[in-house]
Structures are given as structure tokens and as C-alpha cells.
Design a protein around this motif. Structure first.
Motif, short mmCIF file in Angstrom:
data_model
loop_
_atom_site.label_atom_id
_atom_site.label_comp_id
_atom_site.label_asym_id
_atom_site.label_seq_id
_atom_site.Cartn_x
_atom_site.Cartn_y
_atom_site.Cartn_z
N PHE A 4 -6.18 33.51 -11.05
CA PHE A 4 -6.71 33.55 -12.40
C PHE A 4 -5.69 33.07 -13.45
O PHE A 4 -5.98 33.09 -14.64
N GLU A 5 -4.53 32.63 -12.99
CA GLU A 5 -3.55 32.08 -13.92
C GLU A 5 -3.93 30.65 -14.29
O GLU A 5 -4.59 29.95 -13.53
N GLU A 6 -3.48 30.21 -15.46
CA GLU A 6 -3.72 28.83 -15.89
C GLU A 6 -2.91 27.86 -15.04
O GLU A 6 -1.90 28.22 -14.43
N ASN A 16 -8.14 28.61 -14.83
CA ASN A 16 -7.81 29.31 -13.59
C ASN A 16 -7.57 28.26 -12.50
O ASN A 16 -7.67 27.05 -12.76
N LYS A 17 -7.24 28.72 -11.32
CA LYS A 17 -6.86 27.81 -10.23
C LYS A 17 -7.98 27.61 -9.22
O LYS A 17 -7.73 27.19 -8.09
N GLY A 48 -20.41 29.82 -14.47
CA GLY A 48 -19.84 30.76 -13.52
C GLY A 48 -18.33 30.85 -13.54
O GLY A 48 -17.76 31.67 -12.81
N GLY A 49 -17.66 30.03 -14.35
CA GLY A 49 -16.24 30.22 -14.58
C GLY A 49 -15.28 29.36 -13.80
O GLY A 49 -14.07 29.60 -13.82
N VAL A 50 -15.76 28.33 -13.09
CA VAL A 50 -14.88 27.47 -12.30
C VAL A 50 -13.91 26.72 -13.23
O VAL A 50 -14.33 26.16 -14.24
N GLY A 51 -12.63 26.70 -12.86
CA GLY A 51 -11.63 26.03 -13.69
C GLY A 51 -11.79 24.53 -13.70
O GLY A 51 -11.80 23.89 -14.76
N LEU A 52 -11.92 23.92 -12.52
CA LEU A 52 -12.08 22.47 -12.39
C LEU A 52 -13.25 22.18 -11.46
O LEU A 52 -13.27 22.63 -10.31
N ILE A 53 -14.21 21.42 -11.96
CA ILE A 53 -15.34 20.98 -11.15
C ILE A 53 -15.13 19.50 -10.83
O ILE A 53 -14.96 18.68 -11.73
#
Length: 340
Positions: A4-6, A16-17, A48-53
Motif C-alpha cells: 500500500f506504499e506509493e 500503491n504497488k 476498486g483501487g488498483v494503482g496501475l492498470i
């Protein structure tokens, strides 16, 4: 939790990662245009919160499609639909990449000329491909270059070049499918030449502040095929041309693969250390604890959650709630996630 860190590289800042890897939806038509299904599919994972799609394999030419239902980016008209998806996913806090690829000898789209580095069929049920000439190789490189220009116009934050799973770039990389007698085969530098030329062409037109990702199959699981060590030798020659390595395996020919949660992580760790580049680990990673172990032990920098995100688009939100991690849930759903 570290997942959950940047994560920041160049101007790309992920909240997030967690990465949604490219997964073919085969939901377009012969035009290669994005439609309402693609919009719903990707925006749902952004909510849904995905950092990178990373959007699914998108063909740089009509004969670069895996099937006739693949997305394409070989003409300007295909930009608009992708741009709308990117815009709304950005509004939901996700960053967006697109995977550009060419199917090579694994193209099954009807009425297309099937091409490959060598005139060797994928299997006994597949068509024998045309062996690309030197001038035709240059034309494919230009196709990738033009698709990258269009990807930037669509607003993508990063670009992924698909060099895995037995498609055209992977076919050049692997000794199994590449039997050429010229400068595109015979050693690490030659087997990697096609990918290197594509990256050089893309880098000319892709904004310097946006990362370039390369996806590779690090192991063919076959005698005489690709190994993590050979892949490392190939990539070291031009690692300055990309920013993140996405490590997968298999696909160039039929092979027995012992698949289990995290089965490709060791190859990712090896390439991360030998090439000294950030890596995305992928491969049946389906629980927060497995993902956390990989990141915490520095075996990868980002975690791709594939099939689990197909089953559960809110994997990130549910994980945050389950692990009691402070998280900025979508305000529309706050009444659900803030109750423990």
C-alpha cells in the motif's frame, strides 16, 4: 503493508504497488475499437483501487492481432475510445498504461498474412508463417513507433512493449522460434536486436517523463530455449531504453509448466538483481500475504494481480479493510468499508 506504499518512477506516481496486468478480453470486433465492455471492465478496477492498470495486448497492425476481437492502435480513429477510458480511470485515482504488441506466428485473425522471424509454425495445427525480410522488420518497428504516438495522444501514463508469451518479439528473443541466419539471431545481442530497435523507435516519440515497461518471458521451460540467464544477457545490452521490467514466462511453444502462486517470482528476482532494474512480478499471486512477502523481501517492486482481479475487482479495497489499513475508500462505498 508495503503493497500500500506509493511507488514513483519518472513522473509516474502510483498510490500503491498493485498492478492489473494486461489480460486479453477478446471483446472488440474487426475494427479493433474499444467499446462499452472495455470501459466498464477497466473503470471498475480503477474504482476498486488498483494503482496501475495495464490495458490488454493492443495490436500495432491488423496482422498483429491475436484474434479478430483484439484491441488495436494501428489507426488514429482508435484513439478516442481509449482516451475516454483513460480519462475516467484517472478520475478514480488509477494510472494507466497500455501494452503494445504483435502476435507474430500466433495471429489467428482471418485473412491476415502471418509473419515470424522464421518460417516455423507454432504447432502442427498452426499456419506456417512468412519469414520477415529485413525491410519488413523495419516496417514492424515503425508500426510500434506510430502506435506509441497514438498511445500518448490517448493520455496513457506509461507504455508496455509486449515481448512475452511467444508473440512476435518473444519469437525473436527465443532460440526455439528464431532460426535466422542474419544479424537477428545467434547470440544475446542479435536475439535482442528486434526488441532493442523497437525500444529505440518508441523512445524517440514517447515523452521522456513517462516510463517504458517491457514484458518478457524469462523461461521457455524447454531444452535449448530461453532461460533467465540468457534473458539477462539480452536485456543488459539495452536496459537504458526501458524503466520497468515485467517478468512472465512460457508461451513460445507448448511446454509443461508447474504453475503455483508466485511461480515466476524467482525469475523476476533474478532479473531485478542481475539487470538492476525495477520489476513487476506476476503469476497466480492471489493473496495479500503472498504479495506482501514478495515486496517486503525485495524480490520485486510491484505486484501484478491478474485472475484474482477478474474475480474480485475490489481486491485492493477488500484487502485494506481486511488488514485494517487506513485507506481513502470511494465515498460512494464508505458506509460499507468503514464498518469492522
Amino acid at each position: 503493508m508495503k503493497i500500500f506504499e506509493e511507488f514513483k518512477i519518472k513522473d509516474l506516481l502510483l498510490k500503491n504497488k498493485v498492478v492489473m496486468p494486461p489480460m486479453c478480453m477478446y471483446s472488440s470486433d474487426e475494427t479493433g475499437y474499444a467499446n462499452e465492455f472495455h470501459f466498464t471492465h477497466y473503470v471498475t478496477r480503477a474504482v476498486g483501487g488498483v494503482g496501475l492498470i495495464i490495458m490488454e495486448a493492443t495490436a500495432v497492425s491488423p496482422n498483429g492481432r491475436i484474434t479478430e476481437k483484439d484491441l488495436g492502435l494501428w489507426e488514429d480513429g482508435q484513439i478516442a475510445g481509449l482516451k475516454q477510458i483513460v480519462k475516467v480511470c484517472h478520475e478514480q485515482g488509477s494510472k494507466m498504461a497500455i501494452q503494445l504488441g504483435h502476435a507474430g506466428r500466433k495471429c489467428t485473425a482471418p485473412n491476415e498474412r502471418i509473419v515470424a522471424p522464421s518460417a516455423i509454425a507454432f504447432d502442427d495445427k498452426s499456419q506456417i508463417p512468412h519469414e520477415l525480410t529485413l525491410s519488413e522488420i523495419k516496417a514492424v518497428v515503425r508500426d510500434f513507433r506510430m502506435a506509441a504516438i497514438r498511445a500518448d495522444k490517448a493520455g496513457f501514463d506509461a507504455i508496455e512493449i509486449h515481448g512475452a508469451h511467444g508473440y512476435l518479439i518473444s519469437e525473436f528473443l527465443s532460440p526455439i522460434s528464431n532460426k535466422r541466419k542474419d544479424e537477428y539471431n545467434g547470440n544475446a545481442a542479435n536475439n535482442g536486436r528486434f526488441l532493442k530497435e523497437i525500444l529505440e523507435a518508441v523512445k524517440e516519440v514517447w515523452p521522456k517523463e513517462k516510463p517504458i515497461i517491457v514484458r518478457v518471458s524469462a523461461d521457455d521451460y524447454l531444452q535449448g530455449g530461453m532461460t533467465p540467464e540468457f534473458m539477462s544477457d539480452i536485456l543488459k545490452d539495452f536496459k537504458s531504453l526501458f524503466d520497468i521490467l515485467h517478468v512472465s514466462s512460457g508461451g513460445v511453444a507448448h511446454a509443461e509448466i508447474d504453475s503455483y502462486p508466485g511461480y515466476q517470482v524467482e525469475a523476476a528476482r533474478y532479473l531485478r538483481e542481475s539487470c538492476m532494474v525495477p520489476v513487476i512480478a506476476v503469476g497466480l499471486i492471489n493473496t495479500p500475504d503472498i504479495a506482501e512477502e514478495i515486496i517486503a523481501n525485495k524480490r520485486a517492486d510491484l505486484i501484478a494481480i491478474g485472475r484474482e482481479l477478474l474475480r474480485n475487482p475490489y481486491w485492493v479495497l477488500n484487502t485494506a479493510r481486511e488488514k485494517r489499513i487506513p485507506y481513502e475508500y470511494p465515498k460512494q462505498y464508505l458506509r460499507s468499508f468503514n464498518i469492522f
